[in-house]
Design a protein around this motif. Structure first.
Motif, short mmCIF file in Angstrom:
data_model
loop_
_atom_site.label_atom_id
_atom_site.label_comp_id
_atom_site.label_asym_id
_atom_site.label_seq_id
_atom_site.Cartn_x
_atom_site.Cartn_y
_atom_site.Cartn_z
N SER A 19 0.83 -1.21 0.00
CA SER A 19 0.00 0.00 0.00
C SER A 19 0.87 1.26 0.00
O SER A 19 0.48 2.30 -0.55
CB SER A 19 -0.93 0.00 1.21
N ARG A 20 2.04 1.18 0.62
CA ARG A 20 2.95 2.33 0.66
C ARG A 20 3.83 2.39 -0.59
O ARG A 20 4.07 3.47 -1.13
CB ARG A 20 3.81 2.26 1.92
N ALA A 21 4.28 1.25 -1.05
CA ALA A 21 5.15 1.21 -2.23
C ALA A 21 4.43 1.63 -3.49
O ALA A 21 5.06 2.07 -4.46
CB ALA A 21 5.73 -0.19 -2.40
N ALA A 22 3.11 1.52 -3.51
CA ALA A 22 2.34 1.88 -4.70
C ALA A 22 2.53 3.35 -5.07
O ALA A 22 2.37 3.73 -6.23
CB ALA A 22 0.86 1.59 -4.47
N GLU A 23 2.86 4.18 -4.09
CA GLU A 23 3.04 5.62 -4.34
C GLU A 23 4.50 6.00 -4.54
O GLU A 23 4.81 7.17 -4.79
CB GLU A 23 2.44 6.41 -3.19
N ASP A 37 10.67 6.04 -6.91
CA ASP A 37 12.06 5.64 -7.14
C ASP A 37 12.46 4.59 -6.10
O ASP A 37 11.68 4.22 -5.22
CB ASP A 37 13.01 6.85 -7.09
N ALA A 38 13.70 4.11 -6.23
CA ALA A 38 14.16 3.00 -5.39
C ALA A 38 14.23 3.40 -3.92
O ALA A 38 13.88 2.60 -3.04
CB ALA A 38 15.53 2.52 -5.87
N GLN A 71 12.42 5.62 -2.31
CA GLN A 71 11.06 5.69 -1.76
C GLN A 71 10.47 4.31 -1.52
O GLN A 71 9.73 4.10 -0.56
CB GLN A 71 10.16 6.52 -2.68
N ARG A 72 10.82 3.34 -2.38
CA ARG A 72 10.34 1.98 -2.15
C ARG A 72 10.99 1.39 -0.90
O ARG A 72 10.34 0.66 -0.14
CB ARG A 72 10.62 1.10 -3.37
N LEU A 73 12.27 1.71 -0.68
CA LEU A 73 12.94 1.24 0.53
C LEU A 73 12.32 1.88 1.77
O LEU A 73 12.08 1.21 2.78
CB LEU A 73 14.43 1.55 0.47
N VAL A 74 12.06 3.17 1.70
CA VAL A 74 11.42 3.86 2.82
C VAL A 74 10.01 3.30 3.05
O VAL A 74 9.55 3.19 4.20
CB VAL A 74 11.38 5.38 2.57
N ALA A 75 9.33 2.94 1.97
CA ALA A 75 8.00 2.32 2.11
C ALA A 75 8.09 1.02 2.90
O ALA A 75 7.23 0.73 3.74
CB ALA A 75 7.39 2.06 0.73
N TYR A 76 9.15 0.25 2.64
CA TYR A 76 9.36 -0.98 3.41
C TYR A 76 9.58 -0.66 4.88
O TYR A 76 8.97 -1.28 5.77
CB TYR A 76 10.56 -1.75 2.84
N ALA A 119 18.70 -2.01 -5.43
CA ALA A 119 18.16 -0.98 -6.32
C ALA A 119 18.50 0.41 -5.80
O ALA A 119 18.81 1.32 -6.58
CB ALA A 119 16.65 -1.15 -6.45
N CYS A 120 18.46 0.59 -4.50
CA CYS A 120 18.75 1.90 -3.91
C CYS A 120 20.23 2.26 -4.09
O CYS A 120 20.57 3.40 -4.42
CB CYS A 120 18.38 1.88 -2.43
N LEU A 121 21.11 1.31 -3.88
CA LEU A 121 22.54 1.54 -4.08
C LEU A 121 22.82 1.88 -5.55
O LEU A 121 23.58 2.82 -5.84
CB LEU A 121 23.33 0.30 -3.68
N ALA A 122 22.22 1.14 -6.46
CA ALA A 122 22.44 1.39 -7.88
C ALA A 122 21.90 2.76 -8.29
O ALA A 122 22.54 3.49 -9.06
CB ALA A 122 21.77 0.29 -8.71
N GLU A 123 20.74 3.12 -7.78
CA GLU A 123 20.13 4.40 -8.12
C GLU A 123 21.01 5.57 -7.70
O GLU A 123 21.08 6.59 -8.39
CB GLU A 123 18.77 4.50 -7.43
N GLN A 124 21.70 5.41 -6.58
CA GLN A 124 22.57 6.48 -6.07
C GLN A 124 24.02 6.34 -6.52
O GLN A 124 24.90 7.05 -6.04
CB GLN A 124 22.47 6.52 -4.55
N GLY A 125 24.24 5.40 -7.46
CA GLY A 125 25.58 5.27 -8.04
C GLY A 125 26.62 4.75 -7.07
O GLY A 125 27.79 5.15 -7.15
N ARG A 126 26.21 3.87 -6.17
CA ARG A 126 27.12 3.32 -5.17
C ARG A 126 27.39 1.85 -5.45
O ARG A 126 26.53 1.13 -5.97
CB ARG A 126 26.52 3.46 -3.77
#
Length: 208
Positions: A74-78, A81-82, A84-89, A142-149
């Motif tokens: 329900s939170r990840a649906a909104e 980016d990666a 925000q999906r991690l924060v949704a978790y 996904a979060c690490l890749a999105e931030q170029g780490r």
């Protein structure tokens, strides 16, 4: 809202009965007779709906896992980016809200405690934790890749975050009045952000 089929209601009653018995007598003391008494049903109905108490345990853990999944989705649906999906978790596991269920958290803590003592409970518990680790690794990668780490020690990071969540569950169930209210989600997100920021950047040609 249509009424649930009688079979589904009976199964829910039985799962709730197991939960109540585990709270006072542990899984070892959860005989079919004890579960039936706690559920307010005849023992024969327990055998009709479940093969044995381990099958009831699986249904209990599946229900708890389904609750956690629903909160996350329900939170990840909104999320856009990666991160925000991690924060949704993190929010789904650790934040309060109208869909928060302290009883579900306490039940999961109880299952984890029984897993230390009982191999049947441990098997079911470990299977659920393994699925949680898979989701965490996916979100963190996904979060690490999105931030170029660079992705280093991904399993360690996932296990660390999961251990934080499990520890917060235990505190929330057993020492709620001692810890600050609502501290967990913000602390977890801050911790993960700092960890990711501290990882080496991927060279330009290697970024994906």
């Amino acid at each position: 809202m249509p009424r649930k089929p009688n079979t589904e209601l009976r199964r829910q009653q039985i799962v709730d009965g197991l939960l109540r018995v585990m709270a006072t007598q542990g899984y070892a003391g959860a005989t079919v007779q004890a579960i039936a008494k706690a559920a307010g049903l005849a023992p024969g109905l327990i055998h009709y709906h479940f093969h044995d108490k381990r099958e009831i345990l699986v249904a209990l853990v599946e229900r708890l896992a389904g609750y956690a999944t629903q909160r996350y989705q329900s939170r990840a649906a909104e999320a856009i980016d990666a991160r925000q999906r991690l924060v949704a978790y993190i929010d789904a596991r650790l934040s309060y809200g109208s869909d928060a269920d302290p009883d579900a958290v306490a039940a999961w803590v109880m299952v984890g405690a029984e897993a230390v003592r009982d191999p049947d409970v441990r098997e079911v518990y470990q299977r659920t934790v393994a699925q949680e680790m898979l989701l965490l690794r996916k979100l963190l990668r996904a979060c690490l890749a999105e931030q170029g780490r660079k992705v280093r020690k991904l399993d360690h990071l996932a296990a660390g975050l999961l251990a934080f969540v499990e520890g917060v569950f235990a505190l929330a169930s057993n020492a709620r009045e001692i810890v600050p209210v609502g501290f967990a989600a913000d602390m977890a997100a801050t911790w993960v952000d700092r960890y990711i920021a501290g990882e080496p950047a991927v060279a330009g040609k290697d970024r994906r």
